[in-house]
Design a protein around this motif. Structure first.
Motif, PDB file in Angstrom:
ATOM      1  N   TYR A 193       6.036  -7.485   1.011  1.00 42.82           N
ATOM      2  CA  TYR A 193       6.646  -6.259   1.705  1.00 42.82           C
ATOM      3  C   TYR A 193       6.263  -6.008   3.158  1.00 42.82           C
ATOM      4  O   TYR A 193       5.408  -6.683   3.449  1.00 42.82           O
ATOM      5  N   GLU A 194       7.346  -5.654   4.066  1.00 40.08           N
ATOM      6  CA  GLU A 194       6.929  -5.719   5.411  1.00 40.08           C
ATOM      7  C   GLU A 194       6.183  -4.221   5.681  1.00 40.08           C
ATOM      8  O   GLU A 194       6.575  -3.195   5.416  1.00 40.08           O
ATOM      9  N   ILE A 195       5.166  -4.564   6.379  1.00 44.14           N
ATOM     10  CA  ILE A 195       4.419  -3.326   6.690  1.00 44.14           C
ATOM     11  C   ILE A 195       4.527  -3.248   8.538  1.00 44.14           C
ATOM     12  O   ILE A 195       4.313  -4.263   9.037  1.00 44.14           O
ATOM     13  N   ASP A 238      11.265  -3.188   2.981  1.00 42.06           N
ATOM     14  CA  ASP A 238      11.860  -4.446   3.069  1.00 42.06           C
ATOM     15  C   ASP A 238      11.338  -5.342   2.028  1.00 42.06           C
ATOM     16  O   ASP A 238      10.915  -6.236   2.347  1.00 42.06           O
ATOM     17  N   PRO A 239      11.405  -4.959   0.593  1.00 45.37           N
ATOM     18  CA  PRO A 239      10.747  -5.970  -0.275  1.00 45.37           C
ATOM     19  C   PRO A 239      11.634  -7.067  -0.467  1.00 45.37           C
ATOM     20  O   PRO A 239      12.985  -7.105  -0.261  1.00 45.37           O
ATOM     21  N   ARG A 240      10.870  -8.212  -0.495  1.00 45.31           N
ATOM     22  CA  ARG A 240      11.642  -9.577  -0.574  1.00 45.31           C
ATOM     23  C   ARG A 240      10.958 -10.492  -1.593  1.00 45.31           C
ATOM     24  O   ARG A 240       9.720 -10.404  -1.870  1.00 45.31           O
ATOM     25  N   LYS A 257      -2.921  -3.709  19.883  1.00 47.59           N
ATOM     26  CA  LYS A 257      -1.272  -4.015  19.729  1.00 47.59           C
ATOM     27  C   LYS A 257      -0.964  -2.862  19.350  1.00 47.59           C
ATOM     28  O   LYS A 257      -1.292  -2.200  18.238  1.00 47.59           O
ATOM     29  N   LYS A 258       0.166  -2.065  19.792  1.00 44.90           N
ATOM     30  CA  LYS A 258       0.760  -0.924  19.637  1.00 44.90           C
ATOM     31  C   LYS A 258       1.860  -0.820  18.437  1.00 44.90           C
ATOM     32  O   LYS A 258       1.934   0.124  17.898  1.00 44.90           O
ATOM     33  N   THR A 259       2.514  -1.865  18.478  1.00 45.49           N
ATOM     34  CA  THR A 259       3.545  -1.995  17.494  1.00 45.49           C
ATOM     35  C   THR A 259       3.508  -3.451  16.895  1.00 45.49           C
ATOM     36  O   THR A 259       3.100  -4.424  17.419  1.00 45.49           O
ATOM     37  N   SER A 260       3.699  -3.478  15.657  1.00 45.68           N
ATOM     38  CA  SER A 260       3.676  -4.718  14.917  1.00 45.68           C
ATOM     39  C   SER A 260       4.452  -4.818  13.641  1.00 45.68           C
ATOM     40  O   SER A 260       4.672  -3.510  12.623  1.00 45.68           O
ATOM     41  N   CYS A 261       4.807  -5.851  13.066  1.00 45.69           N
ATOM     42  CA  CYS A 261       5.395  -6.035  11.832  1.00 45.69           C
ATOM     43  C   CYS A 261       4.917  -7.333  10.973  1.00 45.69           C
ATOM     44  O   CYS A 261       4.880  -8.221  11.573  1.00 45.69           O
ATOM     45  N   VAL A 262       4.281  -7.098   9.697  1.00 44.07           N
ATOM     46  CA  VAL A 262       3.763  -8.143   8.966  1.00 44.07           C
ATOM     47  C   VAL A 262       4.223  -8.186   7.550  1.00 44.07           C
ATOM     48  O   VAL A 262       4.911  -7.090   7.241  1.00 44.07           O
ATOM     49  N   ARG A 263       4.220  -9.081   6.966  1.00 45.76           N
ATOM     50  CA  ARG A 263       4.641  -9.297   5.583  1.00 45.76           C
ATOM     51  C   ARG A 263       3.375  -9.245   4.687  1.00 45.76           C
ATOM     52  O   ARG A 263       2.351 -10.171   4.949  1.00 45.76           O
ATOM     53  N   ARG A 264       3.130  -8.488   3.686  1.00 48.61           N
ATOM     54  CA  ARG A 264       1.916  -8.775   2.515  1.00 48.61           C
ATOM     55  C   ARG A 264       2.435  -8.460   1.191  1.00 48.61           C
ATOM     56  O   ARG A 264       3.447  -7.726   0.957  1.00 48.61           O
ATOM     57  N   ARG A 265       1.706  -9.224   0.192  1.00 48.34           N
ATOM     58  CA  ARG A 265       1.938  -8.761  -1.107  1.00 48.34           C
ATOM     59  C   ARG A 265       0.928  -7.872  -1.738  1.00 48.34           C
ATOM     60  O   ARG A 265      -0.034  -7.474  -1.092  1.00 48.34           O
ATOM     61  N   PHE A 266       1.206  -7.526  -2.958  1.00 47.05           N
ATOM     62  CA  PHE A 266       0.496  -6.569  -3.691  1.00 47.05           C
ATOM     63  C   PHE A 266      -1.009  -7.240  -3.907  1.00 47.05           C
ATOM     64  O   PHE A 266      -1.978  -6.205  -3.654  1.00 47.05           O
ATOM     65  N   SER A 267      -1.467  -8.355  -3.985  1.00 43.20           N
ATOM     66  CA  SER A 267      -2.786  -8.951  -4.206  1.00 43.20           C
ATOM     67  C   SER A 267      -3.535  -8.770  -2.921  1.00 43.20           C
ATOM     68  O   SER A 267      -4.615  -8.623  -2.823  1.00 43.20           O
ATOM     69  N   GLU A 268      -2.660  -8.777  -1.891  1.00 46.83           N
ATOM     70  CA  GLU A 268      -3.495  -8.450  -0.603  1.00 46.83           C
ATOM     71  C   GLU A 268      -3.955  -7.193  -0.256  1.00 46.83           C
ATOM     72  O   GLU A 268      -4.873  -6.991   0.317  1.00 46.83           O
ATOM     73  N   PHE A 269      -3.214  -6.193  -0.962  1.00 46.60           N
ATOM     74  CA  PHE A 269      -3.613  -4.838  -0.833  1.00 46.60           C
ATOM     75  C   PHE A 269      -4.736  -4.622  -1.417  1.00 46.60           C
ATOM     76  O   PHE A 269      -5.712  -3.990  -1.144  1.00 46.60           O
TER      77      PHE A 269
END
Length: 222
Positions: free
Chosen positions: A35-37, A20-22, A48-60
């Motif tokens: 992107y959604e991780i 899900d790129p935005r 926590k067994k399931t999760s979704c967060v959003r991160r950008r390339f610089s955070e990687f």
């Protein structure tokens, strides 16, 4: 010690997806893509067994630097996809290639039991804290703990579309006027961020639970 860690790795199941790129817009001229991780796990290393967060390339990039600095037992971590100075927000092929590279990076990281004890990894994967706040939380300089940030940080896991559906959506032309050079400048930012969902545009509506559903995860209020 090695026998214990190998046994732990055999028992745990950790699955991660990057999707899900935005496009997130700072203003009319400056934008970047995040992107959604999504994480699904039975590992005892995760509260926590399931999760979704959003991160950008610089955070990687930040995460890899932190893991490399904190890990004294690994000579070299997996590589991130190379930064492309000509990366375009409108190029579905480039976006798809980057997402695959980011997902592959996380998959390799999560196969190493030693790295699963790193607080920065857990905050990156399961909280929506900014880089500055992740660093402060991992160092114990916040009023909330890492576990509290994780519990309050990520959206619940939604259903996934198949890889074929993902590729079909990624092949669709992106008709958004965004300056790729401005994106390159914004990509390097790592300070606190506040995402205004009204200014968030999805060039690739990849994942939908119901037609018209908004898929952006809200930032944690910590």
């Amino acid at each position: 010690m090695r026998g214990v860690t190998d046994n732990l790795a055999d028992q745990q199941v950790v699955s991660v997806w990057v999707r899900d790129p935005r496009i997130q817009k700072h203003d009319f001229w400056h934008a970047y893509m995040d992107y959604e991780i999504c994480l699904h796990t039975s590992s005892v290393c995760f509260t926590k067994k399931t999760s979704c967060v959003r991160r950008r390339f610089s955070e990687f990039v930040w995460l890899r630097q932190k893991l490399q600095g904190n890990s004294m037992l690994m000579e070299q971590l997996p590589q991130l996809p190379p930064k492309n100075p000509f990366f375009s927000l409108n190029n579905a092929q480039q976006i798809s290639r980057r997402m695959k590279g980011l997902q592959g990076f996380l998959q390799q990281i999560l196969q190493n039991p030693l790295l699963l004890s790193d607080s920065c990894l857990h905050l990156f994967l399961q909280s929506q804290l900014s880089v500055c706040k992740m660093e402060a939380c991992a160092a114990g300089r916040t009023r909330y703990s890492v576990a509290q940030a994780v519990q309050r940080g990520g959206c619940s896991l939604r259903r996934f579309y198949s890889e074929e559906e993902l590729q079909k959506n990624l092949s669709t032309s992106c008709d958004f006027n965004s300056d790729s050079s401005a994106f390159t400048d914004a990509e390097t930012g790592s300070g606190d961020r506040t995402l205004n969902t009204a200014d968030s545009t999805s060039p690739l509506d990849v994942i939908k639970s119901n037609q018209g559903e908004r898929l952006g995860c809200s930032s944690a209020s910590l």
